[in-house]
Scaffold this active site. Sequence first.
Site, PDB file in Angstrom:
ATOM      1  N   CYS A   7       0.823  -1.209   0.000  1.00 42.97           N
ATOM      2  CA  CYS A   7       0.000   0.000   0.000  1.00 42.97           C
ATOM      3  C   CYS A   7       0.856   1.258   0.000  1.00 42.97           C
ATOM      4  CB  CYS A   7      -0.920  -0.003   1.207  1.00 42.97           C
ATOM      5  SG  CYS A   7      -1.910   1.495   1.348  1.00 42.97           S
TER       6      CYS A   7
ATOM      7  N   CYS B 112      41.289   3.875  -4.619  1.00 40.89           N
ATOM      8  CA  CYS B 112      42.657   4.251  -4.262  1.00 40.89           C
ATOM      9  C   CYS B 112      42.574   5.397  -3.255  1.00 40.89           C
ATOM     10  CB  CYS B 112      43.399   4.676  -5.528  1.00 40.89           C
ATOM     11  SG  CYS B 112      45.155   4.966  -5.287  1.00 40.89           S
TER      12      CYS B 112
END
Length: 348
Positions: free
Chosen positions: A36, A321
């Site tokens: 719902c 990195c």
Amino acid sequence: MFRNMILTGAVVVFSMVSSGMAKETRYRTATFAGGCFWCMEHPFDEVDGVINVVSGYTGGKTDNPTYEQVCSLDTGHLEAVHVTYDPEKVSYETLLDVFWRQIDPTDDGGQFADRGSQYATAIIYHDEDQRVLAERSKKKLESSGRFDRPIETKILQASKFFKAEEYHQDYYKKNPGHYQRYKTGSGRQSFLKMVWDDEPERKVYEKPDDKIIKERLTDLQYSVTQKNGTERPFSNKYWDNKKEGIYVDIVTGEPLFSSKDKFVSGTGWPSFIKPFVNENIVEKKDKTLFSVRTEVRSRHGDSHLGHVFDDGPKPLGMRYCINSASLRFIPEKDFKKEGYGEYAKLFE
């Protein structure tokens, strides 16, 4: 506004600023089917960074369906909510977390007292990034042990979204009494309380004032995190660290990466195949150095961390990195003492 509004993709909003010029702000969209839609609007509306939530229908074969058609005919539509959000304030991963906490993902016949295919649950992705994050979050939930049945929630590609009738919009505001009785009577509220009430309270990570940051950090740490600097390779603190634990933001303490995802990249900087807590990572385009790269920053601290590249090991193929100067390492044995005890079970 017409009821049969179709919503897709990114949303561009123009707002007036003091200069009188129109300022363009680009937001993103996310779509979720959780039974719902009355019960799905409210949770997303409360999230900081969510701009708008619209109830509607999607995934079916009928254009501009009515509520009666969706409920009584085989239109194939799902009741869903279309969420417009600011990615600078809230991540898609956070929205996924909100979604899971509103549903029973093991129910393939509807949701709670609402039965029928229109009440099935689904994460409806708008691009490849959303699809990957949705799949990842589903796998994480499956492996959590929280449910003893299979996760039935589908991950579907977005199609046309049709706005529902106006009386469905913001139903929890317009009819608060009936909304609360419905939520309680359907069994949704008690189920969610039973499943999620044992969750630890979420930590709040806040960035201190610049004066405090300068006092706490070394010159290098300040240069990297606050001025987008870069440390030297092979001579930084964690590039060769092989201990078990997690790496957190040096400024805020928010968890970022895990030793379980660390690998030897040969670059001289700590490298990871993926973030440890996705929602704490922000990626931005970096056009410095005469090229376009993807910068990685922490969400709450806005610390510059490093960059991410697509030359990492398979199957993910990513290489985060990261500068050691932007990180603080928390050894596994110190998780509880340092306030990260919730992650201990992941290292057992």
